[in-house]
Design a protein around this motif. Structure first.
Motif, PDB file in Angstrom:
ATOM      1  N   ALA A  25      -0.981 -14.994   6.281  1.00  0.00           N
ATOM      2  CA  ALA A  25       0.352 -14.391   5.625  1.00  0.00           C
ATOM      3  C   ALA A  25       0.392 -12.786   6.461  1.00  0.00           C
ATOM      4  N   THR A  26       1.944 -12.600   6.377  1.00  0.00           N
ATOM      5  CA  THR A  26       2.381 -11.484   7.169  1.00  0.00           C
ATOM      6  C   THR A  26       1.435 -10.423   6.746  1.00  0.00           C
ATOM      7  N   GLY A  27       1.259 -10.083   5.403  1.00  0.00           N
ATOM      8  CA  GLY A  27       0.752  -8.955   4.821  1.00  0.00           C
ATOM      9  C   GLY A  27      -0.726  -8.676   5.447  1.00  0.00           C
ATOM     10  N   THR A  28      -1.424  -9.779   5.495  1.00  0.00           N
ATOM     11  CA  THR A  28      -2.791  -9.684   6.068  1.00  0.00           C
ATOM     12  C   THR A  28      -2.790  -9.500   7.391  1.00  0.00           C
ATOM     13  N   LEU A  29      -1.814 -10.082   8.218  1.00  0.00           N
ATOM     14  CA  LEU A  29      -1.710  -9.907   9.732  1.00  0.00           C
ATOM     15  C   LEU A  29      -1.340  -8.397   9.837  1.00  0.00           C
ATOM     16  N   VAL A  30      -0.860  -7.493   9.104  1.00  0.00           N
ATOM     17  CA  VAL A  30      -0.500  -6.258   9.110  1.00  0.00           C
ATOM     18  C   VAL A  30      -1.719  -5.533   8.662  1.00  0.00           C
TER      19      VAL A  30
END
Length: 147
Positions: free
Chosen positions: A114-119
């Protein structure tokens, strides 16, 4: 054997996070949204964890001279609230509130990409590195520090 037990413990912890829904940042953020879409399930997860862990921790530290897979119990010796503890807790809380993750659930959710996790995860690792090496940087709060 120590590494195998650590792996099994980590897998159980991650499985518990997934089953309880704590790897979903929306669930965590809804817990923090007291005046909106409040979801109390995180309180029940934490309460259940404390109810299981506290008696077990007390029993084991009193009955065993040392951990089964370790050299000694590493228990805190300080009982005061110092600025480092308070600022670290505040930073942890801010990160948790902004991202909806704390370290365990963030790593558990990482395979979902998920994008949030990757950030969140790279910045979390940077923060952990900075915290570990904070003593090597000049103390800007020390008396007589130049501006």
């Amino acid at each position: 054997m120590k590494q195998l037990f650590a792996l099994i413990s980590g897998l159980f912890f991650g499985l518990g996070l997934i089953v309880s829904g704590m790897s979903d940042p929306a669930k965590v953020l809804n817990f923090l949204d007291v005046f909106g879409t409040w979801d109390p399930s995180l309180a029940f997860v934490m309460g259940g964890a404390i109810a299981v862990t506290a008696p077990g921790f007390a029993l084991i530290t009193r009955r065993l001279p040392r951990p089964v897979f370790g050299g000694a119990f590493h228990l805190p010796t300080r009982n005061d609230l110092d600025p480092r503890l308070l600022s670290g807790a505040a930073l942890f809380g801010l990160g948790w509130g902004l991202g909806g993750f704390c370290p365990g659930p963030a790593l558990t959710a990482l395979p979902m990409l998920a994008t949030g996790t990757l950030v969140f995860v790279p910045f979390m690792l940077i923060g952990m590195w900075l915290a570990r090496h904070a003593g090597q940087f000049p103390n800007i709060f020390a008396k007589g520090a130049t501006q």
